[in-house]
Enzyme design. Structure first.
Site, mmCIF file in Angstrom:
data_model
loop_
_atom_site.group_PDB
_atom_site.id
_atom_site.type_symbol
_atom_site.label_atom_id
_atom_site.label_comp_id
_atom_site.label_asym_id
_atom_site.label_seq_id
_atom_site.Cartn_x
_atom_site.Cartn_y
_atom_site.Cartn_z
ATOM 1 N N THR A 16 0.385 -0.728 0.058
ATOM 2 C CA THR A 16 0.211 -0.180 0.083
ATOM 3 C C THR A 16 0.851 1.175 0.002
ATOM 4 O O THR A 16 2.158 1.122 0.341
ATOM 5 C CB THR A 16 -1.086 -0.294 1.068
ATOM 6 O OG1 THR A 16 -0.232 0.389 2.187
ATOM 7 C CG2 THR A 16 -1.893 -1.378 1.286
ATOM 8 N N ALA A 18 2.448 2.816 -2.571
ATOM 9 C CA ALA A 18 2.810 2.726 -3.904
ATOM 10 C C ALA A 18 3.810 3.262 -4.249
ATOM 11 O O ALA A 18 4.502 2.576 -5.653
ATOM 12 C CB ALA A 18 2.626 0.808 -4.025
ATOM 13 N N GLY A 21 7.919 7.899 -2.381
ATOM 14 C CA GLY A 21 8.673 7.494 -1.793
ATOM 15 C C GLY A 21 9.023 5.827 -0.784
ATOM 16 O O GLY A 21 9.231 5.278 -1.956
ATOM 17 N N TYR A 158 0.324 12.785 14.274
ATOM 18 C CA TYR A 158 1.249 11.728 13.090
ATOM 19 C C TYR A 158 1.924 10.749 14.558
ATOM 20 O O TYR A 158 2.165 9.435 14.057
ATOM 21 C CB TYR A 158 2.336 12.513 12.548
ATOM 22 C CG TYR A 158 3.345 11.504 11.919
ATOM 23 C CD1 TYR A 158 3.064 10.621 10.487
ATOM 24 C CD2 TYR A 158 4.680 10.765 12.283
ATOM 25 C CE1 TYR A 158 3.580 10.303 9.805
ATOM 26 C CE2 TYR A 158 5.154 10.204 11.578
ATOM 27 C CZ TYR A 158 4.866 9.441 10.276
ATOM 28 O OH TYR A 158 5.398 8.821 9.958
#
Length: 345
Positions: A16, A18, A21, A158
């Site tokens: 995922t 994909a 980065g 985050y």
């Protein structure tokens, strides 16, 4: 329970996030090892281009547009992989996004969306993979962070999402082991990585965000991920800096609070003002897909991590170094002590 992970050349791998980065780097690297790939991201055009690129190189790749925050889309991703290849051997939950800013400045709607992708995306992917792997087994590999171990200011939600990913992954591993399933469950914990992380992040600061040094190349993370696809690992710190942050966070948490208050507010901001029309990828792709690296950082990017190598592929060497160090320390403690020399600090 015996876990037997296949060589990548014999694997069907779901990735995922994909198209950018770490995910993009991992996809290209896995393709280079002849793995069959099932590629997932929200940007269907970028997915099609990546799949076409890999097929042109003689690899097998299936593109499945997916929002990992939606359980039904992740389940459809799993079904598509089974329909095309008949099995799943490794499932890599990589998709994620960040927000820079103080809690008081970030709308709750945005914080909910971040958690939907970073945490629930991992939950949806892991549970789908576990169901589809079943008795045949395989590897579930979740992307955490050094911030799974230690939170930082200005990326608070985050940090919270990566703490949650760690808690979920650790508890899932115990349930998998209790049920005797031949599934390896690994948490990857990278340090700061030179990817499109910053351009994809939503920003509520006056200045453009930045990642503090040290930064590592995405290839270092991809190598760790693919190592975990072939070798059972509980967790892997990517970069010695990630391990150091974890050790400091557990050993001297209050001291680290003070240090981060002194440094992290400044180090996560560039001098340049944030553009009023700045785009991000929180709710939808921002047209910066198919890029492995961001580049343009003031600090150099480390292309390798000796620490990560020694704790994975270099275990015999690492053990030798540790034993040698322990013997040397014991010898020094038992040897007669000479008068201390004086020197300037």
């Amino acid at each position: 329970m015996t876990i037997r992970l296949k060589k990548l050349s014999s694997q069907v791998v779901v990735i995922t996030g994909a198209t950018s980065g770490i995910g993009l780097t991992t996809a290209r690297m896995a393709a280079g090892k002849d793995a069959k790939l099932v590629l997932a991201a929200r940007d269907s055009d970028a997915l099609d281009k990546l799949a076409a690129e890999l097929r042109a190189g003689g690899r097998e790749a299936l593109a499945v547009p997916t929002d990992v925050g939606l359980q039904e889309e992740v389940q459809a991703l799993g079904r598509a992989a089974i329909k095309r290849f008949g099995r799943i051997d490794s499932w890599i939950n990589n998709a994620g996004v960040s927000i820079f800013g103080r809690y008081r400045d970030v709308p709750l709607e945005d914080q909910h969306k971040l958690f939907q992708t970073n945490f629930w995306g991992v939950v949806h992917g892991s549970l789908t993979a576990m169901e589809l792997m079943g008795e045949n087994g395989g590897a579930i590999i979740n992307l955490g962070s050094e911030l799974s171990e230690r939170a930082v200011p200005l990326q608070g939600m985050y940090s919270a999402s990566k703490h949650a990913v760690k808690g979920f992954t650790d508890s899932l591993r115990m349930e998998v082991e209790k049920d005797g399933l031949p599934i390896s469950v690994t948490l990857i914990k990278p340090a700061a990585i030179d990817t499109m992380f910053v351009p994809h992040a939503r920003n509520y600061m006056k200045n453009e965000p930045e990642l503090p040094a040290p930064l590592y190349a995405p290839e270092v993370v991809a190598e760790a991920i693919l190592y975990a696809a072939e070798h059972q690992q509980r967790d892997i710190f990517v970069g010695g800096a990630a391990k150091m942050v974890s050790m400091e966070g557990h050993g001297v948490p209050r001291v680290l609070d003070k240090v981060m208050n002194l440094m992290m507010f400044r180090q996560q901001r560039k001098d340049q003002p944030s553009a009023p029309d700045r785009s991000d990828a929180l709710y939808q792709p921002n047209g910066l897909e198919l890029r492995q690296r961001q580049g343009g950082h003031e600090n150099p990017v480390l292309e390798r991590s000796a620490y990560t190598y020694l704790t994975t592929r270099g275990k015999p060497l690492a053990l030798s170094l540790l034993v040698g160090g322990a013997l040397l320390a014991a010898w020094k403690m038992s040897a007669p002590q000479a008068a201390p020399a004086t020197h300037d600090a």
